[in-house]
Design a protein around this motif. Structure first.
Motif, PDB file in Angstrom:
ATOM      1  N   ALA A  90      -9.278   2.431  -7.246  1.00 49.63           N
ATOM      2  CA  ALA A  90      -9.590   1.036  -7.579  1.00 49.63           C
ATOM      3  C   ALA A  90     -10.966   0.931  -8.224  1.00 49.63           C
ATOM      4  O   ALA A  90     -11.142   0.206  -9.216  1.00 49.63           O
ATOM      5  CB  ALA A  90      -9.522   0.176  -6.321  1.00 49.63           C
TER       6      ALA A  90
ATOM      7  N   LEU B 189     -15.406  -4.433  -2.049  1.00 51.89           N
ATOM      8  CA  LEU B 189     -14.040  -4.034  -2.367  1.00 51.89           C
ATOM      9  C   LEU B 189     -13.385  -3.505  -1.106  1.00 51.89           C
ATOM     10  O   LEU B 189     -13.929  -2.611  -0.442  1.00 51.89           O
ATOM     11  CB  LEU B 189     -14.015  -2.970  -3.462  1.00 51.89           C
TER      12      LEU B 189
ATOM     13  N   SER C  80      -9.698  -1.921   0.385  1.00 48.42           N
ATOM     14  CA  SER C  80      -8.539  -1.237  -0.190  1.00 48.42           C
ATOM     15  C   SER C  80      -7.464  -0.966   0.851  1.00 48.42           C
ATOM     16  O   SER C  80      -7.705  -1.029   2.058  1.00 48.42           O
ATOM     17  CB  SER C  80      -8.973   0.088  -0.818  1.00 48.42           C
TER      18      SER C  80
ATOM     19  N   ASN D 182       0.845  -1.190   0.000  1.00 39.91           N
ATOM     20  CA  ASN D 182       0.000   0.000   0.000  1.00 39.91           C
ATOM     21  C   ASN D 182       0.889   1.252   0.000  1.00 39.91           C
ATOM     22  O   ASN D 182       2.117   1.151  -0.086  1.00 39.91           O
ATOM     23  CB  ASN D 182      -0.970  -0.009   1.185  1.00 39.91           C
TER      24      ASN D 182
ATOM     25  N   THR E 170      -7.386  -4.998  -2.587  1.00 37.77           N
ATOM     26  CA  THR E 170      -6.320  -4.327  -3.314  1.00 37.77           C
ATOM     27  C   THR E 170      -5.577  -3.321  -2.438  1.00 37.77           C
ATOM     28  O   THR E 170      -6.183  -2.669  -1.583  1.00 37.77           O
ATOM     29  CB  THR E 170      -6.870  -3.600  -4.560  1.00 37.77           C
ATOM     30  N   SER E 171      -4.291  -3.185  -2.691  1.00 38.39           N
ATOM     31  CA  SER E 171      -3.497  -2.193  -1.964  1.00 38.39           C
ATOM     32  C   SER E 171      -3.741  -0.778  -2.476  1.00 38.39           C
ATOM     33  O   SER E 171      -3.336   0.185  -1.836  1.00 38.39           O
ATOM     34  CB  SER E 171      -1.999  -2.524  -2.093  1.00 38.39           C
ATOM     35  N   SER E 172      -4.395  -0.647  -3.631  1.00 37.03           N
ATOM     36  CA  SER E 172      -4.671   0.673  -4.199  1.00 37.03           C
ATOM     37  C   SER E 172      -5.677   1.446  -3.354  1.00 37.03           C
ATOM     38  O   SER E 172      -6.441   0.871  -2.576  1.00 37.03           O
ATOM     39  CB  SER E 172      -5.232   0.529  -5.616  1.00 37.03           C
ATOM     40  N   HIS E 173      -5.669   2.772  -3.539  1.00 38.01           N
ATOM     41  CA  HIS E 173      -6.675   3.615  -2.892  1.00 38.01           C
ATOM     42  C   HIS E 173      -8.065   3.241  -3.407  1.00 38.01           C
ATOM     43  O   HIS E 173      -8.240   2.904  -4.580  1.00 38.01           O
ATOM     44  CB  HIS E 173      -6.382   5.091  -3.177  1.00 38.01           C
ATOM     45  N   LYS E 174      -9.054   3.308  -2.543  1.00 35.03           N
ATOM     46  CA  LYS E 174     -10.382   2.786  -2.868  1.00 35.03           C
ATOM     47  C   LYS E 174     -11.004   3.454  -4.086  1.00 35.03           C
ATOM     48  O   LYS E 174     -11.490   2.774  -5.002  1.00 35.03           O
ATOM     49  CB  LYS E 174     -11.316   2.920  -1.665  1.00 35.03           C
TER      50      LYS E 174
END
Length: 230
Positions: free
Chosen positions: A117, A133, A135, A48, A110-114
């Motif tokens: 994503a 989802l 994040s 992240n 996912t490590s991405s910002h919500k």
């Protein structure tokens, strides 16, 4: 194999975003007259935002001015992924359709910002496949901590041990295994080393191959059930 839910990483697994991100980083380094240290860069995959900063600062050393680098990098990356549909990886659609047909709940971890994503998934036409989802901005510790996979499982109301996890990165595999999940890895930019392979999960060339394995497993389970005495 006994599973009641499926949880997917996103970047590098569902979407071919890792190469886009790495090229943007390479271009940012060139613009700032910094070397592109690929071996250091690959260490951020699956991390992240906090983890990415730590890996890059450790790798480049104390002289790195991280914020200008991050700003230059994201100024190149975001216009692409926020406005263009990133290609979907091989086998993704068929696997998601099959899981839906089996009435298996599906989530993203996912490590991405919500918000980013969500944008990526919508542009790629994948968003509506997922029930939830989770994040990187919603957990205190990123992968390889199990926190994000445990969060995703809790939102599906399924125990982690009854979840399939799909990952491309080594950090993600460590995270899902630490959460107690049954893990499939489809490597992208980083291949699993001996330590990762020793974890005992399944490594496949594509999600198309994973689907074939799941179908065989489902068929075998059905045949075994049919053979049980009444």
């Amino acid at each position: 194999m006994n599973y009641q839910a499926a949880i997917f990483d996103m970047d590098g697994l569902l979407l071919d975003t890792e190469r886009v991100c790495m090229q943007a980083f390479d271009d940012a380094c060139e613009a700032l007259s910094l070397p592109f240290l690929k071996n250091i860069y690959l260490g951020i995959i699956g991390c992240n935002a906090q983890g990415i900063k730590q890996v890059l600062c450790d790798g480049y050393g104390a002289d790195l001015d991280y914020e200008p680098l991050r700003k230059e990098w994201m100024s190149r990356y975001h216009p692409i992924v926020e406005q263009q549909a990133i290609p979907v990886k091989e086998g993704v659609i068929d696997l998601l359709n099959w899981l839906q047909a089996q009435a298996i709940p599906i989530a993203v971890a996912t490590s991405s910002h919500k918000e980013l994503a969500i944008t990526k998934l919508k542009l790629a036409g994948l968003f509506d496949y997922f029930d939830h989802l989770s994040s990187g901005c919603e957990v205190s510790e990123g992968k390889p901590s199990p926190e994000i996979f445990l969060l995703a499982a809790s939102r599906l109301n399924i125990s982690a041990q009854h979840c399939l996890a799909f990952e491309d990165s080594n950090n993600g595999v460590r995270s899902a295994i630490a959460a107690g999940m049954q893990v499939y890895q489809v490597p992208d930019l980083v291949k699993p080393d001996a330590d990762i392979i020793a974890l005992g999960h399944t490594v496949s060339d594509s999600l198309a191959d994973v689907l074939t394995q799941l179908k065989v497993g489902r068929l075998n389970n059905k045949q075994n059930t049919d053979k049980r005495p009444l």
